[in-house]
Scaffold this motif. Structure first.
Motif, mmCIF file in Angstrom:
data_model
loop_
_atom_site.group_PDB
_atom_site.id
_atom_site.type_symbol
_atom_site.label_atom_id
_atom_site.label_comp_id
_atom_site.label_asym_id
_atom_site.label_seq_id
_atom_site.Cartn_x
_atom_site.Cartn_y
_atom_site.Cartn_z
ATOM 1 N N VAL A 7 0.838 -1.203 0.000
ATOM 2 C CA VAL A 7 0.000 0.000 0.000
ATOM 3 C C VAL A 7 0.874 1.255 0.000
ATOM 4 O O VAL A 7 0.627 2.193 -0.764
ATOM 5 C CB VAL A 7 -0.963 -0.001 1.219
ATOM 6 C CG1 VAL A 7 -1.604 1.359 1.416
ATOM 7 C CG2 VAL A 7 -2.028 -1.063 1.042
ATOM 8 N N LEU A 8 1.904 1.270 0.825
ATOM 9 C CA LEU A 8 2.794 2.429 0.864
ATOM 10 C C LEU A 8 3.549 2.608 -0.454
ATOM 11 O O LEU A 8 3.735 3.733 -0.918
ATOM 12 C CB LEU A 8 3.778 2.303 2.028
ATOM 13 C CG LEU A 8 3.169 2.517 3.407
ATOM 14 C CD1 LEU A 8 4.167 2.128 4.493
ATOM 15 C CD2 LEU A 8 2.718 3.952 3.584
ATOM 16 N N VAL A 9 3.957 1.518 -1.067
ATOM 17 C CA VAL A 9 4.641 1.606 -2.359
ATOM 18 C C VAL A 9 3.676 2.127 -3.427
ATOM 19 O O VAL A 9 4.057 2.951 -4.269
ATOM 20 C CB VAL A 9 5.244 0.236 -2.759
ATOM 21 C CG1 VAL A 9 5.695 0.228 -4.196
ATOM 22 C CG2 VAL A 9 6.403 -0.096 -1.835
ATOM 23 N N ILE A 10 2.437 1.697 -3.390
ATOM 24 C CA ILE A 10 1.434 2.198 -4.332
ATOM 25 C C ILE A 10 1.208 3.691 -4.125
ATOM 26 O O ILE A 10 1.117 4.455 -5.094
ATOM 27 C CB ILE A 10 0.127 1.395 -4.204
ATOM 28 C CG1 ILE A 10 0.341 -0.020 -4.732
ATOM 29 C CG2 ILE A 10 -1.028 2.088 -4.934
ATOM 30 C CD1 ILE A 10 -0.775 -0.988 -4.391
ATOM 31 N N ILE A 11 1.116 4.136 -2.876
ATOM 32 C CA ILE A 11 0.975 5.569 -2.588
ATOM 33 C C ILE A 11 2.158 6.338 -3.169
ATOM 34 O O ILE A 11 1.992 7.386 -3.801
ATOM 35 C CB ILE A 11 0.844 5.810 -1.072
ATOM 36 C CG1 ILE A 11 -0.513 5.309 -0.577
ATOM 37 C CG2 ILE A 11 1.044 7.285 -0.728
ATOM 38 C CD1 ILE A 11 -0.645 5.258 0.924
ATOM 39 N N GLY A 12 3.351 5.808 -2.970
ATOM 40 C CA GLY A 12 4.544 6.459 -3.519
ATOM 41 C C GLY A 12 4.531 6.500 -5.036
ATOM 42 O O GLY A 12 4.880 7.513 -5.646
ATOM 43 N N ALA A 13 4.096 5.420 -5.661
ATOM 44 C CA ALA A 13 4.038 5.378 -7.123
ATOM 45 C C ALA A 13 3.020 6.379 -7.669
ATOM 46 O O ALA A 13 3.282 7.082 -8.651
ATOM 47 C CB ALA A 13 3.691 3.966 -7.587
ATOM 48 N N ILE A 14 1.868 6.453 -7.032
ATOM 49 C CA ILE A 14 0.854 7.424 -7.455
ATOM 50 C C ILE A 14 1.389 8.839 -7.270
ATOM 51 O O ILE A 14 1.225 9.702 -8.154
ATOM 52 C CB ILE A 14 -0.462 7.216 -6.671
ATOM 53 C CG1 ILE A 14 -1.115 5.903 -7.117
ATOM 54 C CG2 ILE A 14 -1.413 8.393 -6.867
ATOM 55 C CD1 ILE A 14 -2.277 5.472 -6.249
#
Length: 65
Positions: A7-14
Protein backbone atom coordinates in the motif's frame (compact mmCIF):
# COMPACT_ATOMS: atom_id res chain seq x y z
CA UNK A 1 3.45 -6.51 6.69
CA UNK A 2 3.42 -7.35 2.98
CA UNK A 3 0.11 -5.61 2.34
CA UNK A 4 1.07 -2.52 4.33
CA UNK A 5 4.31 -2.26 2.40
CA UNK A 6 2.54 -2.68 -0.90
CA UNK A 7 0.00 0.00 0.00
CA UNK A 8 2.79 2.43 0.86
CA UNK A 9 4.64 1.61 -2.36
CA UNK A 10 1.43 2.20 -4.33
CA UNK A 11 0.97 5.57 -2.59
CA UNK A 12 4.54 6.46 -3.52
CA UNK A 13 4.04 5.38 -7.12
CA UNK A 14 0.85 7.42 -7.45
CA UNK A 15 2.61 10.42 -5.91
CA UNK A 16 5.54 10.13 -8.34
CA UNK A 17 3.10 9.78 -11.23
CA UNK A 18 1.34 12.99 -10.17
CA UNK A 19 4.68 14.76 -9.84
CA UNK A 20 5.79 13.72 -13.32
CA UNK A 21 2.50 14.44 -15.08
CA UNK A 22 1.18 17.49 -13.26
CA UNK A 23 4.06 18.73 -11.06
CA UNK A 24 1.78 18.13 -8.08
CA UNK A 25 3.14 16.49 -4.92
CA UNK A 26 0.10 14.99 -3.19
CA UNK A 27 1.97 14.02 -0.02
CA UNK A 28 3.36 17.54 0.37
CA UNK A 29 -0.07 19.05 -0.32
CA UNK A 30 -1.75 16.90 2.33
CA UNK A 31 0.92 17.16 5.03
CA UNK A 32 2.09 20.77 4.70
CA UNK A 33 4.94 20.89 2.20
CA UNK A 34 7.98 18.81 1.40
CA UNK A 35 9.91 20.04 4.43
CA UNK A 36 7.12 19.37 6.94
CA UNK A 37 7.92 16.64 9.44
CA UNK A 38 4.80 14.63 8.56
CA UNK A 39 5.69 14.68 4.85
CA UNK A 40 9.22 13.55 5.64
CA UNK A 41 7.85 10.71 7.77
CA UNK A 42 5.56 9.58 4.93
CA UNK A 43 8.42 9.80 2.42
CA UNK A 44 10.60 7.76 4.78
CA UNK A 45 7.92 5.11 5.29
CA UNK A 46 7.39 4.83 1.53
CA UNK A 47 11.14 4.40 1.06
CA UNK A 48 11.36 1.72 3.74
CA UNK A 49 8.34 -0.04 2.25
CA UNK A 50 10.06 -0.04 -1.13
CA UNK A 51 13.15 -1.63 0.37
CA UNK A 52 11.01 -4.22 2.13
CA UNK A 53 9.17 -5.03 -1.12
CA UNK A 54 12.48 -6.01 -2.71
CA UNK A 55 12.24 -9.16 -0.59
CA UNK A 56 9.02 -10.07 -2.41
CA UNK A 57 11.06 -10.61 -5.57
CA UNK A 58 13.09 -13.36 -3.97
CA UNK A 59 10.41 -15.29 -2.10
CA UNK A 60 9.16 -18.62 -3.25
CA UNK A 61 5.53 -18.42 -4.24
CA UNK A 62 3.35 -21.00 -2.58
CA UNK A 63 0.30 -22.29 -4.38
CA UNK A 64 -2.85 -22.89 -2.40
CA UNK A 65 -5.05 -25.44 -4.10
Amino acid sequence: MDRLSLVLVIIGAINWGLISLFRFDLVAAIFGGQDAILSRIVYGLVGLAGLYCITLLFRDRERVE
